[in-house]
Design a protein around this motif. Structure first.
Motif, mmCIF file in Angstrom:
data_model
loop_
_atom_site.group_PDB
_atom_site.id
_atom_site.type_symbol
_atom_site.label_atom_id
_atom_site.label_comp_id
_atom_site.label_asym_id
_atom_site.label_seq_id
_atom_site.Cartn_x
_atom_site.Cartn_y
_atom_site.Cartn_z
ATOM 1 N N ILE A 291 3.320 7.627 -6.651
ATOM 2 C CA ILE A 291 3.249 6.242 -6.194
ATOM 3 C C ILE A 291 4.631 5.612 -6.237
ATOM 4 C CG2 ILE A 291 2.213 3.990 -6.638
ATOM 5 C CD1 ILE A 291 -0.102 5.453 -8.005
ATOM 6 N N LEU A 292 4.989 4.944 -5.163
ATOM 7 C CA LEU A 292 6.288 4.269 -5.088
ATOM 8 C C LEU A 292 6.072 2.768 -5.262
ATOM 9 C CD1 LEU A 292 9.357 4.199 -4.285
ATOM 10 C CD2 LEU A 292 8.577 4.012 -1.903
ATOM 11 N N VAL A 293 6.945 2.148 -6.034
ATOM 12 C CA VAL A 293 6.892 0.693 -6.191
ATOM 13 C C VAL A 293 8.216 0.115 -5.698
ATOM 14 C CG1 VAL A 293 6.583 -1.218 -7.804
ATOM 15 C CG2 VAL A 293 5.417 0.960 -8.223
ATOM 16 N N ILE A 294 8.142 -0.823 -4.747
ATOM 17 C CA ILE A 294 9.360 -1.461 -4.238
ATOM 18 C C ILE A 294 9.460 -2.870 -4.816
ATOM 19 C CG2 ILE A 294 10.598 -2.276 -2.196
ATOM 20 C CD1 ILE A 294 9.454 0.047 -0.629
ATOM 21 N N LEU A 295 10.554 -3.090 -5.554
ATOM 22 C CA LEU A 295 10.774 -4.376 -6.229
ATOM 23 C C LEU A 295 12.024 -5.045 -5.672
ATOM 24 C CD1 LEU A 295 10.245 -3.086 -9.881
ATOM 25 C CD2 LEU A 295 8.556 -4.321 -8.480
ATOM 26 N N ILE A 335 4.668 10.901 -1.332
ATOM 27 C CA ILE A 335 4.181 9.570 -1.713
ATOM 28 C C ILE A 335 2.894 9.235 -0.955
ATOM 29 C CG2 ILE A 335 4.717 7.086 -1.697
ATOM 30 C CD1 ILE A 335 6.647 8.345 -3.514
ATOM 31 N N LYS A 336 1.892 8.838 -1.714
ATOM 32 C CA LYS A 336 0.599 8.507 -1.089
ATOM 33 C C LYS A 336 0.356 7.008 -1.045
ATOM 34 C CE LYS A 336 -1.383 12.587 -0.380
ATOM 35 N NZ LYS A 336 -0.100 13.282 -0.327
ATOM 36 N N THR A 337 0.970 6.293 -2.009
ATOM 37 C CA THR A 337 0.752 4.846 -2.101
ATOM 38 C C THR A 337 2.075 4.144 -2.339
ATOM 39 O OG1 THR A 337 -1.357 5.331 -3.181
ATOM 40 C CG2 THR A 337 -0.585 3.056 -3.290
ATOM 41 N N ILE A 338 2.277 3.028 -1.643
ATOM 42 C CA ILE A 338 3.491 2.239 -1.853
ATOM 43 C C ILE A 338 3.085 0.807 -2.186
ATOM 44 C CG2 ILE A 338 5.668 1.444 -0.828
ATOM 45 C CD1 ILE A 338 5.336 3.720 1.275
#
Ligand code: TXA
Ligand code: MG
Length: 367
Positions: A291-295, A335-338
């Motif tokens: 899972i990728l998190v963009i901040l 990556i499956k979820t962002i």
């Protein structure tokens, strides 16, 4: 089709001129050339030639009713539109060359194929050396949508153009990555005396337009209903969608952290329940944790410690510059979820959130 691919940066001045001249010739003779602009890469054809323009729709898999923008190399557009209102002149003087498309009433010379059967046409003068040189070399206004296969994030680099269009177009010209990173602002000035209306927000903001014209508006329509007709026909189609699921998180940083930490522990629980499951099942659980998190602005050690991949944009501008490329990179990895941290929808933040929400298919969680 064999696609000629040329990265212009590596060439001498003479080689550059030769390459651009041959690209111009391809356009003039009805072929397709993908080229850099400051917003995103474009897929160009002679905008005054219906047959050439039709090839764009086929190469991209683009719905035929979605009009194209004409790219010009100077502000003299009298030959393309029935009238250049004073407001249009003011905006051209202030923002051209630059990321602003102006919708005006078209002249007969602009084919309906280019405008998706509308009587109006979008025109812009891009702020990019290669784009301007190519338009001049071709001797015609160049109709160009973004150079992606329809539905995918717009390409901001040569490599992404190649990825989508190799074998589908005559030539691809490479240059730097696009300076801006999202498509131009579109402003409608086709209705005389009506308030100038932004149909698609971009790097030129509503406030920028208001500061020049003294007025202007943008109606944030959010998600269109089934039967709703957008003013910019392209806005009704699925956009910027990576293969990964994109989810916008709206809330304070603290709440976002809490939400993601909880998510992670529930994922862990699920995988321990399945401890005895088959390898195939285990793999799919493992992939779920990709899972990728963009901040924005500040990093989050808490989120990283939980094993999330994290990208931090230092500000909105960097987000605008990177977002499409990062969505594509996520698809290249597993990556499956962002998850993306929502930003205030003012100024350029509005434009960036417009693209992000579309990429998310309006999948927004308030935390
Ligand atoms: O920055 C850009 O504008 C890039 C680069 C290549 O210049 N081009 C681009 O084109 O984004 P495209 O085709 O991907 O998006 C054009 C948008 C579509 O949503 C389309 O519906 C809208 O502009 N549009 C074009 N002509 C229009 C018109 N006459 N009236 C209303 N909307 C129009
Ligand atoms: Mg596009």
């Amino acid at each position: 089709m064999e696609t000629i691919k040329i990265t212009l940066k590596e060439l001498s001045k003479e080689e550059y001129e030769k390459a651009v001249a041959s690209a111009g010739k391809i356009i003039r003779e009805g072929g397709l050339v993908a080229f850099p602009t400051e917003t995103v890469y474009g897929l160009g054809a002679n905008g005054l030639d219906s047959e050439a323009v039709e090839k764009i729709f086929i190469a991209k898999g683009r719905p035929m009713d979605n009009p194209l923008i004409l790219h010009v190399s100077d502000k003299d557009v009298e030959n393309l539109v029935s009238k250049v209102p004073l407001n249009a002149k003011k905006l051209m003087d202030e923002f051209w060359p630059g990321p602003l498309t102006i919708i005006l009433n078209k002249k007969e010379i602009v084919p309906l194929k280019t405008t998706g059967s509308l009587e109006t046409v979008g025109i812009r003068m891009p702020d990019n050396k290669v784009a301007l040189d190519l338009i001049k070399a071709s001797g015609v206004p160049i109709a160009a949508p973004s150079a992606n296969i329809s539905g995918r994030p717009s390409p901001t680099t040569f490599n992404r153009c190649v990825e989508d269009l190799d074998g589908r177009v005559d030539m691809i010209l490479g240059w730097d990555s696009s300076k801006v990173g999202i498509e131009s602002t579109i402003v409608d000035l086709s209705l005389e005396d009506a308030e100038p209306e932004i149909l698609r927000p971009g790097a030129i903001t509503l406030e920028d337009i208001q500061s020049v014209l003294g007025r202007g508006r943008y109606e944030n329509m959010g998600q269109l209903k089934e039967d709703e007709k957008p003013r910019a026909p392209g806005m009704k189609y699925k956009h910027y969608a990576p293969k990964a699921e994109v989810i916008v998180l709206e809330g304070t940083r603290e709440n976002i952290e809490d939400y993601l930490l909880n998510q992670k522990s529930s994922l862990k629980e699920k995988s321990s329940i399945k401890e005895k499951s088959t390898i195939k099942e285990k793999n799919s659980i493992k992939q779920k944790s990709e899972i990728l998190v963009i901040l924005f602005e500040k990093d989050s050690i808490n989120i990283k410690n939980e094993g999330y991949k994290v990208i931090v944009y230092k500000d909105i501008e960097e987000g605008i510059h990177e977002i499409f490329e990062d969505l594509r990179k996520a698809d290249d990895s597993s990556i499956k979820t962002i998850y993306i941290e929502a930003q205030n929808e003012v100024g350029k933040g509005l434009s960036l959130m417009n693209r992000i929400k579309k990429a998310a298919g309006f999948n927004i969680i308030k935390v």
